[in-house]
Every structure is written in structure tokens, then in C-alpha cells.
Motif scaffolding. Structure first.
Motif, PDB file in Angstrom:
ATOM      1  N   GLY A   1     -30.435  27.479   3.119  1.00 31.40           N
ATOM      2  CA  GLY A   1     -30.725  27.590   1.686  1.00 31.40           C
ATOM      3  C   GLY A   1     -29.478  27.447   0.833  1.00 31.40           C
TER       4      GLY A   1
ATOM      5  N   PHE B   1     -28.865  23.854   0.386  1.00 28.05           N
ATOM      6  CA  PHE B   1     -29.881  23.232  -0.465  1.00 28.05           C
ATOM      7  C   PHE B   1     -29.651  23.569  -1.936  1.00 28.05           C
TER       8      PHE B   1
ATOM      9  N   TYR C   1     -26.792  21.501  -3.208  1.00 27.57           N
ATOM     10  CA  TYR C   1     -27.312  20.158  -3.460  1.00 27.57           C
ATOM     11  C   TYR C   1     -28.028  20.111  -4.815  1.00 27.57           C
ATOM     12  N   ALA C   2     -28.911  21.099  -5.067  1.00 28.19           N
ATOM     13  CA  ALA C   2     -29.702  21.106  -6.312  1.00 28.19           C
ATOM     14  C   ALA C   2     -28.796  21.183  -7.538  1.00 28.19           C
TER      15      ALA C   2
ATOM     16  N   MET D   1     -24.968  18.829   5.434  1.00 34.21           N
ATOM     17  CA  MET D   1     -26.356  19.212   5.731  1.00 34.21           C
ATOM     18  C   MET D   1     -26.872  18.547   7.010  1.00 34.21           C
TER      19      MET D   1
ATOM     20  N   HIS E   1     -27.611  20.327  10.625  1.00 33.66           N
ATOM     21  CA  HIS E   1     -28.909  20.061  11.246  1.00 33.66           C
ATOM     22  C   HIS E   1     -28.715  19.494  12.665  1.00 33.66           C
TER      23      HIS E   1
ATOM     24  N   VAL F   1     -36.580  21.568   8.557  1.00 37.75           N
ATOM     25  CA  VAL F   1     -35.366  21.320   7.762  1.00 37.75           C
ATOM     26  C   VAL F   1     -35.234  19.819   7.499  1.00 37.75           C
TER      27      VAL F   1
ATOM     28  N   PHE G   1     -37.402  18.291   4.779  1.00 41.21           N
ATOM     29  CA  PHE G   1     -36.862  18.411   3.419  1.00 41.21           C
ATOM     30  C   PHE G   1     -35.617  17.535   3.220  1.00 41.21           C
ATOM     31  N   LEU G   2     -34.776  17.442   4.243  1.00 42.11           N
ATOM     32  CA  LEU G   2     -33.548  16.642   4.100  1.00 42.11           C
ATOM     33  C   LEU G   2     -33.860  15.172   3.870  1.00 42.11           C
TER      34      LEU G   2
ATOM     35  N   LEU H   1     -34.780  14.281   0.215  1.00 44.60           N
ATOM     36  CA  LEU H   1     -33.717  14.674  -0.721  1.00 44.60           C
ATOM     37  C   LEU H   1     -32.457  13.831  -0.545  1.00 44.60           C
TER      38      LEU H   1
END
Lengths: 233, 102
Positions: free
Chosen positions: A51, A54, A57-58, A171, A175, A219, A222-223, A226
């Protein structure tokens, strides 16, 4: 295990009659639920671990939308999509390995574990090819970093693209590290599956590694959009 | 009571739904939905993740205690995003007029 003959006699449900049941559990069901609950608490912690990346990133994408779109467009959608299919496929074979273990079919379970490992290794191989492309293109953040991409005809500052690639390697690297650990766990499962250690009463290690593998798949779910799919239109 | 064992058909159905979601998200990325692009991409990803959690990870057949841990994981992730973005998304840099004579 270490119980004296007296305690075995006093508690016949344990010890010699149920070698797969740890002495502090009432039943196999309680043992199974505890194992699964513990794994989920670990995964809840992993959600927060990822998180942090993430949210970074956001925030940066909110600050530099054009730089992120231009840098994302440099990634290979075909390889990314291929890897998504491979990883979801490995989740299917993992789920089938757990199912075979639930039914006591060790041989089938072992083959599904091997299939999962093959798909996981394929994913990492493709990831290696992608990393090599980025290395050749000087898109790895560092002294030799270069970026001349543009978004909607406008050149974007290389510094913004560098932040995107920093997050991309951070990220996907974290992963990939999880996948390497997962492959190690699968190898360990395969060894014990072939030894016939797991039974329909106690396949908790198979279930636990399965939960971990599926989490790593989530994970990536979502990656993929994005990192690979922003700014494509 | 033993654990629920899902049928092979269930697993393949979920797998095909996940494949359809992957195809949909790639298709959507090449079409302009304006401000809704992120909503579409994240909506598909959350749907896919939910399918994995419910069926591959057996939460649909697990105890309420397990469900509570799963939801709390999502809740704390929501807190992380809500509190951080409440700051960054509301930062407006108003130019300050230099005071005369300074």
C-alpha cells in the motif's frame, strides 16, 4: 509427539491416532481454520506493505500526469498482457493443486504445483526481458537515465518520467521478489507432496502457500493497468 | 465438518471471468473515457481481485472471522488512501501577493 503413554491414553484423539493434529488443537477443522486465519493476518500486513508504494504512485501521478502517461507508454503492452494471462493461469493451477490436496490426490497435486512453478518462472523470464529492454533504452533511474518521450505531442520533463520508472522498478521488483519467494515455497511444497505428507485432514501448508500465491496475483492485477495502461489513448 | 471443496468447473469459470476482465481492461485503455478512465480501470481490477479472494482464496466458504480480517485489510488500505489523498488532492497553491514596499 513428546507425550507420555499416560497422556496418550487419556486423550486418544491425539498423538498416535492423529499424527497430523498438533496437540493444542481440538480438531482438524480448528487447526485448519487457525492456519488460514494466520495466513490472512499476514496478507493484511502485506496489503499495507504494498500500500505504501501504491499511495506513492497515486500522489506522484496526481502531480505529474503527463510525465506518467508518456513514461507508461514506453512499456510493452503485449508482454504485460501476456504476463497477466500467465500469472492468472498460475493462480488457476495453484487452486487446482490445493483442490487435489483436499481430495488426497498427491500425484495430481504435485503436477499442478509443477505447472504453477513453470508459469511463475515464465512470468519472471518475461519480466527479465522487459527489464533488459529498459536497460538498453536507458530507462533505469540512475546516472545514465535518458528520456525523450512526449504526451499528446508535448515533450515531458525527464525528471517526471524518472519518478515513474523509479516506481515501476520498485513495485514490479518487490512483486518479483514475492514471486521468487513463492517459487521457493512451491518447491518445498512439491518435496513434501511427493513424500505424501499432506492428507485431506491436513493440507494446511498447501492452502497457506496457495493464499500467498493468489495474493501476489492480486497485486499484479492492480499493477498491470496502473503501470502499463495509462495514457494509451 | 470438512472444508468446502470447489468443483473444477467453478475454478475454470472464475479463470475465464478473469481472462475476460483482462481483455476488457486492455480494450478500455485504448479508448478515451475522459475522467472515468481511472474508475473503469480500477473498477475492473477490484472486480477481478474480489473474484480471486472469494473463490481461489476460499473466503466465500471461510468463517466470518476470516472475512473480518480480509475486510479490515481493505479498510486500513482505504484509511491510508483517504487520509493521504485528503491532503494531496486538496493542495491549492495560491500565489501570494508580495507586500508593497518589501
Amino acid at each position: 509427539m513428546a507425550s507420555t503413554p499416560e497422556t496418550v491414553a487419556a486423550a486418544p484423539a491425539h498423538g498416535a491416532e492423529h499424527p497430523g493434529l498438533a496437540h493444542h488443537f481440538e480438531s482438524y477443522e480448528q487447526q485448519r481454520e487457525s492456519a488460514s486465519l494466520g495466513m490472512w493476518i499476514f496478507i493484511a500486513q502485506e496489503i499495507m506493505f504494498f500500500g505504501g508504494l501504491f499511495i506513492a504512485y497515486a500522489v506522484y501521478r496526481h502531480m505529474y500526469p503527463d510525465g506518467f502517461a508518456a513514461a507508461s507508454a514506453e512499456l510493452d503492452v503485449k508482454l504485460g498482457t501476456f504476463n497477466t494471462v500467465v500469472l492468472i493461469g498460475s493462480s488457476l493451477t495453484m487452486a487446482l493443486a490445493v483442490r487435489a490436496a483436499q481430495l488426497g490426490r498427491s500425484k495430481a497435486s504435485a503436477w499442478f504445483l509443477i505447472a504453477t512453478m513453470a508459469l511463475g518462472t515464465t512470468f519472471l523470464g518475461v519480466k527479465g526481458i522487459e527489464y533488459h529492454h529498459k536497460y538498453v533504452e536507458h530507462h533505469i533511474p540512475g546516472p545514465s537515465f535518458q528520456f525523450t518521450g512526449e504526451h499528446h505531442g508535448q515533450p515531458v520533463p525527464a525528471n517526471q518520467a524518472r519518478i515513474f520508472f523509479g516506481l515501476y522498478f520498485g513495485m514490479t521488483g518487490l512483486h518479483a521478489l514475492h514471486m521468487v519467494i513463492g517459487l521457493g515455497l512451491l518447491l518445498w511444497l512439491l518435496y513434501h507432496t511427493r513424500k505424501g505428507r499432506f492428507t485431506p485432514d491436513n493440507y494446511n501448508y498447501v492452502e497457506g502457500v496457495g493464499l500467498y500465491w493468489h495474493f501476489v496475483d492480486i497485486v499484479w492485477i492492480f499493477l498491470f493497468p496502473l503501470l502499463y495502461l495509462i495514457g494509451r489513448h | 465438518m470438512s472444508a468446502h471443496i470447489s468443483s473444477v468447473k467453478t475454478y475454470f469459470t472464475v479463470f475465464l471471468c478473469l481472462m475476460a476482465g483482462t481483455a476488457l481492461t486492455v480494450w478500455a485503455a485504448f479508448h478515451d473515457f475522459g475522467a472515468l478512465s481511472n474508475v473503469v480501470a480500477l473498477g475492473i481490477a477490484i472486480t477481478k481481485a474480489t473474484l480471486v479472494i472469494l473463490f481461489f482464496m476460499h473466503v466465500r466458504y471461510s468463517t466470518r472471522m476470516t472475512g473480518l480480517v480480509v475486510l479490515s485489510g481493505a479498510l486500513w488500505l482505504f484509511f491510508l488512501f483517504a487520509l493521504t489523498l485528503a491532503d494531496y488532492l486538496t493542495r491549492v497553491f495560491v500565489p501570494v501577493q508580495a507586500a508593497a514596499g518589501m
